[in-house]
Motif scaffolding. Structure first.
Motif, short mmCIF file in Angstrom:
data_model
loop_
_atom_site.label_atom_id
_atom_site.label_comp_id
_atom_site.label_asym_id
_atom_site.label_seq_id
_atom_site.Cartn_x
_atom_site.Cartn_y
_atom_site.Cartn_z
N ALA A 138 0.85 -1.20 0.00
CA ALA A 138 0.00 0.00 0.00
C ALA A 138 0.87 1.24 0.00
CB ALA A 138 -0.92 -0.01 1.22
N LYS A 139 1.15 1.76 -1.17
CA LYS A 139 1.98 2.97 -1.31
C LYS A 139 1.14 4.07 -1.92
CE LYS A 139 6.33 0.41 -1.78
NZ LYS A 139 7.50 0.13 -2.65
N ARG A 140 0.79 5.06 -1.12
CA ARG A 140 0.00 6.19 -1.61
C ARG A 140 0.92 7.25 -2.23
NH1 ARG A 140 -3.38 2.94 -0.48
NH2 ARG A 140 -5.40 3.29 0.50
N LYS A 141 0.45 7.87 -3.30
CA LYS A 141 1.22 8.92 -3.96
C LYS A 141 0.70 10.28 -3.52
CE LYS A 141 2.94 8.65 -7.92
NZ LYS A 141 3.24 8.67 -9.37
N ASP A 142 1.61 11.18 -3.24
CA ASP A 142 1.22 12.55 -2.92
C ASP A 142 0.77 13.28 -4.18
OD1 ASP A 142 1.83 12.20 -0.24
OD2 ASP A 142 3.92 12.79 -0.54
N VAL A 143 1.42 12.99 -5.28
CA VAL A 143 1.10 13.64 -6.56
C VAL A 143 0.78 12.56 -7.58
CG1 VAL A 143 1.94 15.12 -8.41
CG2 VAL A 143 2.61 15.60 -6.04
N LEU A 144 -0.40 12.64 -8.17
CA LEU A 144 -0.77 11.69 -9.22
C LEU A 144 -0.29 12.23 -10.57
CD1 LEU A 144 -4.40 10.70 -8.14
CD2 LEU A 144 -2.22 9.66 -7.50
N GLU A 145 0.28 11.34 -11.38
CA GLU A 145 0.87 11.74 -12.66
C GLU A 145 0.17 11.05 -13.82
OE1 GLU A 145 5.39 12.13 -12.32
OE2 GLU A 145 4.89 10.63 -10.79
N GLU A 146 0.09 11.77 -14.92
CA GLU A 146 -0.50 11.19 -16.11
C GLU A 146 0.45 10.19 -16.75
OE1 GLU A 146 -1.45 13.94 -19.18
OE2 GLU A 146 -2.31 12.42 -20.51
N ILE A 147 -0.08 9.05 -17.14
CA ILE A 147 0.66 8.06 -17.92
C ILE A 147 0.13 8.11 -19.34
CG2 ILE A 147 1.11 5.60 -18.24
CD1 ILE A 147 0.90 5.25 -15.23
N GLN A 148 1.03 8.34 -20.28
CA GLN A 148 0.61 8.44 -21.68
C GLN A 148 0.04 7.11 -22.14
OE1 GLN A 148 3.51 10.17 -24.33
NE2 GLN A 148 2.55 9.25 -26.14
N THR A 149 -1.12 7.17 -22.76
CA THR A 149 -1.81 5.96 -23.21
C THR A 149 -0.94 5.16 -24.17
OG1 THR A 149 -3.96 7.02 -22.99
CG2 THR A 149 -3.86 5.08 -24.40
N GLY A 150 -0.86 3.85 -23.93
CA GLY A 150 -0.15 2.96 -24.83
C GLY A 150 1.34 2.83 -24.60
N THR A 151 1.86 3.45 -23.53
CA THR A 151 3.31 3.37 -23.29
C THR A 151 3.64 2.23 -22.33
OG1 THR A 151 3.13 4.97 -21.46
CG2 THR A 151 3.65 5.84 -23.65
N TRP A 152 4.75 1.55 -22.63
CA TRP A 152 5.29 0.51 -21.76
C TRP A 152 6.59 1.02 -21.11
CZ3 TRP A 152 5.19 -4.56 -25.24
CH2 TRP A 152 3.86 -4.87 -25.54
N THR A 153 7.05 0.31 -20.11
CA THR A 153 8.36 0.59 -19.52
C THR A 153 9.13 -0.73 -19.43
OG1 THR A 153 7.55 0.29 -17.26
CG2 THR A 153 7.50 2.52 -18.15
N TRP A 154 10.45 -0.65 -19.20
CA TRP A 154 11.23 -1.87 -19.02
C TRP A 154 12.26 -1.67 -17.93
CZ3 TRP A 154 16.21 -0.46 -19.91
CH2 TRP A 154 16.48 0.51 -20.90
N PHE A 155 12.73 -2.77 -17.37
CA PHE A 155 13.73 -2.79 -16.30
C PHE A 155 14.76 -3.87 -16.64
CE2 PHE A 155 9.62 -1.65 -14.63
CZ PHE A 155 9.86 -0.54 -13.84
N ASP A 156 16.03 -3.52 -16.52
CA ASP A 156 17.09 -4.49 -16.75
C ASP A 156 17.59 -5.05 -15.44
OD1 ASP A 156 18.74 -2.96 -19.66
OD2 ASP A 156 16.98 -4.27 -19.49
N GLU A 157 17.63 -6.35 -15.35
CA GLU A 157 18.22 -7.04 -14.20
C GLU A 157 19.49 -7.71 -14.69
OE1 GLU A 157 17.06 -6.40 -11.42
OE2 GLU A 157 15.11 -5.60 -11.98
N GLY A 158 20.64 -7.13 -14.30
CA GLY A 158 21.90 -7.60 -14.84
C GLY A 158 22.02 -7.22 -16.31
N THR A 159 22.91 -7.89 -17.01
CA THR A 159 23.06 -7.68 -18.45
C THR A 159 22.07 -8.58 -19.17
OG1 THR A 159 25.41 -7.17 -18.20
CG2 THR A 159 24.64 -7.80 -20.41
N PRO A 160 21.12 -7.99 -19.87
CA PRO A 160 20.05 -8.82 -20.45
C PRO A 160 20.56 -9.82 -21.47
CG PRO A 160 19.46 -6.49 -20.49
CD PRO A 160 20.91 -6.56 -20.15
N GLU A 161 20.20 -11.07 -21.26
CA GLU A 161 20.45 -12.13 -22.23
C GLU A 161 19.15 -12.63 -22.85
OE1 GLU A 161 22.72 -15.15 -20.32
OE2 GLU A 161 24.44 -13.83 -19.94
N GLN A 162 18.03 -12.29 -22.20
CA GLN A 162 16.72 -12.63 -22.72
C GLN A 162 15.76 -11.51 -22.34
OE1 GLN A 162 15.22 -16.68 -22.40
NE2 GLN A 162 17.20 -17.36 -21.54
N ILE A 163 14.59 -11.52 -22.97
CA ILE A 163 13.56 -10.52 -22.71
C ILE A 163 12.29 -11.24 -22.25
CG2 ILE A 163 12.07 -8.74 -23.74
CD1 ILE A 163 14.38 -8.27 -25.79
N VAL A 164 11.70 -10.74 -21.19
CA VAL A 164 10.39 -11.23 -20.74
C VAL A 164 9.41 -10.06 -20.78
CG1 VAL A 164 9.05 -12.16 -18.82
CG2 VAL A 164 11.34 -13.05 -19.28
#
Length: 650
Positions: free
Chosen positions: A476-502
């Protein structure tokens, strides 16, 4: 007679009324003790004990066919048909279903997990019986909450004009899951409390008090007239005969009335008044619906055994709080739900904004179209609805909301596998069937913070938007400021040096990341938070890297995220590059714990990482043999990929 000795309901016919009453109390104790360990639908079954006993005493199942609307109030029926020894397996994988199940017993002629279907099914069974010149009664047990569903009213209308006989047992307990909000229920209550009716009662009593015998006689006539003209009036308008109301906890009265219904020529309604939760104080006193479907609990104290973790809240509450927060600043925001106010954590909103909260009863189609009307009138409605119930309003979503480009925001609660309620409730189809509808937005947050931002973003735009979220809890993490997320956008995170994509979504994003860290697996983990529209630019970038790609989806893959990715890649006209899909098959998923089902269906984290390890081993052998070099850009690790935001609410 002991409960575990019951093999066939015909055994009840040898018992006296006192013995049946004693058995009723034993069944209540059995239900309380058994469900305190397994969880399940308690209140509705405690309230229907005597009625179910009377039904099986009078009728001859399976020759006479008993249908329980929704089916979650069939536990007593299961006990009386020889299934008590298996109650420890209730709602567990390969155990007893929490609903009537045709494959489970010949005493279950129909199965449903959604409301208001039993009358239509009963008519269908009666037609099949008569056309094939068979014998036997067809009896539908339907609660007052289920009669708020339009399908039930359609069926009443059709039954009333047909010659086939159906016995309708109207279980009147003043509750569906939480208190009813329905004009149908109010119709009966209003007639009983009308000024004209009360005036007649008062005048008759005042005029005849000097003659007690005559007063008592006329009072009896008054009761008969009240029962037939007031309570039965609505049913008679459908062309149905009426018996009742009957005390649903009085076995002799129930038996006599059901015997009359059995001998009656033509369809008939038997009006039975019961008390939900009867015999167990915490459930009997509940008016919010928390004892409708329960987790394991302490039967002595009535306290639920906590299954959550410290610092976590339900997804439903996080979404509801975000809507409430926005409603404080925007008086146009309204909230609608089809009888799921408690489950979707909307009671606080209802208390704070009673004029802007609408519990529409068990009427999903009406709820969605009413929200469309509000949007057409300038309001900004939020519809909170379970994924499995949204199926019932597909036409209204497509025809009444999306086609008119109306800005309705949908909170699709209980998305994904829900587990113990089984195939009627698994929320695994909404991505697939919503993706077929033009000009809608479908998304799912990975955590509480993203959930709040997606709610905020949905109200900024004019397209219908569906925000799906699972059953259960998250940090349960409440945000003080709500931000707009642009429709249709994804994000990614790298764990180590990527050898595969999930590529995955929802809570799986962080679960995959954590397991990759623990295992030391080099992965790029993509948060595919939008299913429609998808992030086409990122999809092309990911496949240009030349790394093995796995799409990990916890809903049906047919029509789901992997289909959306494949459709995107096919737009170029070039051959679609190969990628691996881990997802649910094109099948109905049975009941059981979510953990057990995920393992059985091959969509657990272990299954994902087993595949990643096998794929890594294969690629290493290929590299050693061919000195193959992967093409594409290798990003630095640890930082999330692009995310857009151009607005905020503090």
């Amino acid at each position: 007679m002991r409960i575990l000795d019951l093999k066939d309901p015909g055994q009840l016919k040898t018992l006296s009324i006192p013995q049946l009453e004693s058995l009723a109390q034993e069944i209540r104790s059995f239900l309380i003790q058994s469900l305190s360990k397994t969880g399940g639908h308690l209140s509705s079954n405690l309230g229907i004990v005597e009625l179910t006993l009377a039904l099986h005493y009078v009728f001859e199942s399976p020759k006479d066919r008993l249908l329980f609307d929704v089916g979650h109030q069939s536990y007593v029926h299961k006990i009386l048909t020889g299934r008590a020894p298996r109650f420890a397996t209730l709602r567990q994988r390969h155990g007893l279903s929490g609903f009537q199940k045709r494959e489970e017993s010949p005493h279950d002629p129909w199965e449903a997990g959604h409301s208001s279907t039993s009358l239509s099914a009963a008519l269908g069974l009666a037609v099949a019986r008569d056309l094939q010149k068979e014998s036997g009664e067809v009896i539908s047990v339907i609660g007052d909450g289920a009669l708020t569903g339009g399908m039930a009213m359609e069926a009443l209308n059709n039954i009333g004009m047909r010659k086939e006989k159906v016995i309708i047992v109207y279980n009147d307990n003043d509750m569906s899951i939480s208190p009813n909000h329905a004009g149908f229920k109010n119709h009966l209550t209003t007639l009983r409390s009308s000024r004209a009716y009360r005036s007649v009662k008062r005048d008759v009593k005042a005029g005849l008090e000097p003659s007690p015998a005559l007063l008592n006689g006329l009072s009896s006539i008054r009761d008969v007239l009240r029962d037939s003209l007031v309570d039965g009036g609505l049913f008679q308008q459908f062309g149905l005969d009426y018996l009742g109301p009957v005390d649903g906890h009085n076995l002799p009265e129930l038996i006599r009335t059901l015997e009359t219904a059995r001998e009656h020529h033509g369809s008939v309604v038997v009006h039975v008044r019961t008390r939900k939760g009867m015999g167990y104080a915490p459930a009997q006193q509940d008016r919010t619906g928390q004892w409708h479907g329960v987790p394991p609990f302490d039967p002595a104290t009535g306290r639920f055994r906590s299954s959550g973790c410290a610092g976590e809240e339900s997804w439903s509450l996080i979404i509801a709080d975000a809507v409430s927060r926005l409603a404080a600043k925007d008086p146009r925001i309204t909230v609608l739900t089809p009888a799921m106010a408690n489950g979707s954590k909307l009671l606080q909103f209802a208390a704070k904004y009673p004029d802007r909260f609408f519990d529409c009863g068990i009427a999903e189609e009406h709820t969605v179209t009413a929200a469309g009307g509000m949007a057409a009138g300038g309001l900004r409605p939020f519809v909170s609805i379970y994924s499995s119930f949204l199926q019932r309003a597909y036409d209204q979503v497509l025809h009444d909301v999306a086609r008119q480009h109306l800005p309705v925001v949908f909170g699709v609660d209980r998305a994904g596998l829900v587990g113990e309620d089984g195939d009627t409730h698994q929320g695994i189809y909404d991505i697939a069937f919503l993706r077929t509808i033009p000009d809608v937005v479908i998304c799912q947050p990975k955590d509480a913070q993203e959930a709040q931002d997606l709610v905020y973003s949905a109200f900024l735009h004019s397209d219908p938007c569906f925000i799906r979220y699972p059953r259960g809890t998250t940090a349960a993490k409440r945000k003080d400021v709500l931000e707009e997320i642009q429709t249709g956008t994804w994000t990614w995170f790298d764990e180590g040096t990527p050898e595969q994509i999930v590529i995955t979504y929802g809570p799986e994003v962080d679960r995959v990341r954590e397991k990759a860290k623990v295992n030391g697996t080099g992965l790029r983990v993509v948060n595919a938070r939008f299913f429609k529209p998808v992030d086409e630019a990122m999809i092309r970038e990911l496949f240009a890297m030349g790394l093995p790609v796995t799409v990990f989806e916890t809903d049906v893959s047919q029509g789901g995220l992997s289909s959306a990715i494949r459709d995107c890649l096919a737009k170029s006209g070039d051959p679609v590059p190969a990628f691996h899909v881990i997802g649910l098959p094109d099948a109905f998923i049975p009941h059981g714990s979510v953990r057990a089902l995920r393992k059985e269906e091959g969509i657990s984290l272990e299954d994902l990482f087993d595949w990643i390890e096998r794929k890594s081993g294969t690629d290493n052998r290929q590299a050693e043999g061919t000195r193959r070099v992967d093409a594409g850009v290798r990003p630095s690790s640890g930082e999330p990929g692009p995310s857009s935001g151009n607005g905020s609410l503090s």
